[in-house]
Write an enzyme that holds these catalytic residues in place. Structure first.
Site, PDB file in Angstrom:
ATOM      1  N   CYS A 185      40.502  40.672  45.674  1.00  0.00           N
ATOM      2  CA  CYS A 185      40.443  40.500  47.123  1.00  0.00           C
ATOM      3  C   CYS A 185      39.266  41.297  47.681  1.00  0.00           C
ATOM      4  CB  CYS A 185      41.753  40.967  47.756  1.00  0.00           C
ATOM      5  SG  CYS A 185      41.727  40.982  49.570  1.00  0.00           S
ATOM      6  N   ASP A 192      43.313  39.350  41.669  1.00  0.00           N
ATOM      7  CA  ASP A 192      43.792  37.970  41.769  1.00  0.00           C
ATOM      8  C   ASP A 192      43.710  37.355  40.376  1.00  0.00           C
ATOM      9  OD1 ASP A 192      44.123  38.059  44.588  1.00  0.00           O
ATOM     10  OD2 ASP A 192      41.990  37.657  44.871  1.00  0.00           O
TER      11      ASP A 192
END
Length: 278
Positions: A185, A192
């Site tokens: 992120c 992620d």
């Protein structure tokens, strides 16, 4: 204005969360897709050089009927890649939670409300589907292609490097996939995790070099949708396929998973096949 500046000023990412007690469509934060596409040297005054969508699965979705009884569903939201904006994920999560104590006549009234709100924010029609029963849940699947993760490689590059990509003179049609996709992120730095699938027709892509390229995203900070568009544009420019489709299925965070799909083919059907990691 950069994507990061927009997020720091307007997003709830990285801030103390206050969950809404009532329906709150104003919480939805649209982010212009052009902000990222300019960094890819995509001409934002023209339609993007790809087609596709962002498919969101929402696993924490509930509302009340008119008698006050709770109902729950899994939501499926399909945002066209041609929309002017995407939706920031934490704002989407908070928006969905604002339905928890709201009363509706039926599930159709809920989905119609969400479709209206989301379509208004992204400036294009968003498809909203609810899965209300276990029998409607799609089973996990494995891509029909070659798994790159079995290759034995050495790598020390952990930021995207399209120069890793290479091809031969042989022309092929093949599907390649990997479960080793990791990005982060851009605001919170949270990892992620995802799986990526690449289908193409064109000069044969070196499998070892493609796996290295996928792994090179490991320390990269960018949203899911932007990562997939970067993948697509890098492969399109450096490998010059005649046809190309790139799709990623990310694991869920905050009750949501995001699954971007980009293709040179304007004719496609939306497939929501969950990977074994989802």
């Amino acid at each position: 204005m950069s994507t990061l500046r927009v997020l720091h000023e307007k997003s709830e990412l990285g801030k103390t969360t206050v969950y809404p007690k009532e329906y709150a469509p104003h919480l939805l934060l649209p982010i212009p897709r052009d902000l990222n596409r300019k960094t890819l040297n995509v001409n934002v005054s023209e339609p993007p050089p790809f087609y596709g969508y962002d498919l969101w699965n929402a696993y924490e979705l509930s509302w009340l009927n008119e008698k006050g009884k709770p109902f729950a569903a899994r939501g499926e939201f399909i945002i066209p890649a041609t929309s002017s904006h995407l939706i920031e994920s934490k704002s989407f999560k908070l928006y969905l939670n604002s339905f928890n104590n709201e009363r509706f006549a039926d599930a159709a009234a809920v989905s119609q409300t969400m479709k209206r709100d989301l379509s208004k924010r992204v400036n294009e029609s968003v498809t909203v589907n609810f899965i209300l029963h276990e029998t409607e849940i799609p089973v996990a699947y494995s891509p029909k292609g070659s798994l790159l993760d079995v290759l034995d490689i050495a790598i020390d590059t952990y930021s995207p490097d399209p120069n890793l990509l290479s091809t031969s003179q042989e022309t092929v049609t093949e599907t390649l996939y990997s479960h080793l996709l990791k990005s982060n992120c851009p605001v919170t730095g949270q990892p992620d995790w995802g799986s990526i699938e690449i289908h193409y027709t064109g000069p044969k892509i070196d499998h070892v070099q493609l796996l290295k390229y996928i792994i090179s995203y490991r320390n990269h900070e960018e949203f899911h949708e932007a990562c997939v568009e970067r993948f697509f544009m890098d492969i399109l420019r450096h490998c010059r396929p005649q046809e190309l489709t790139v799709q990623a299925r990310y694991t869920r965070r905050g009750g949501l998973d995001i699954n971007p799909y980009r293709s040179t083919n304007p004719t496609f059907s939306v497939q929501n096949h969950r990977s074994f990691r989802q």
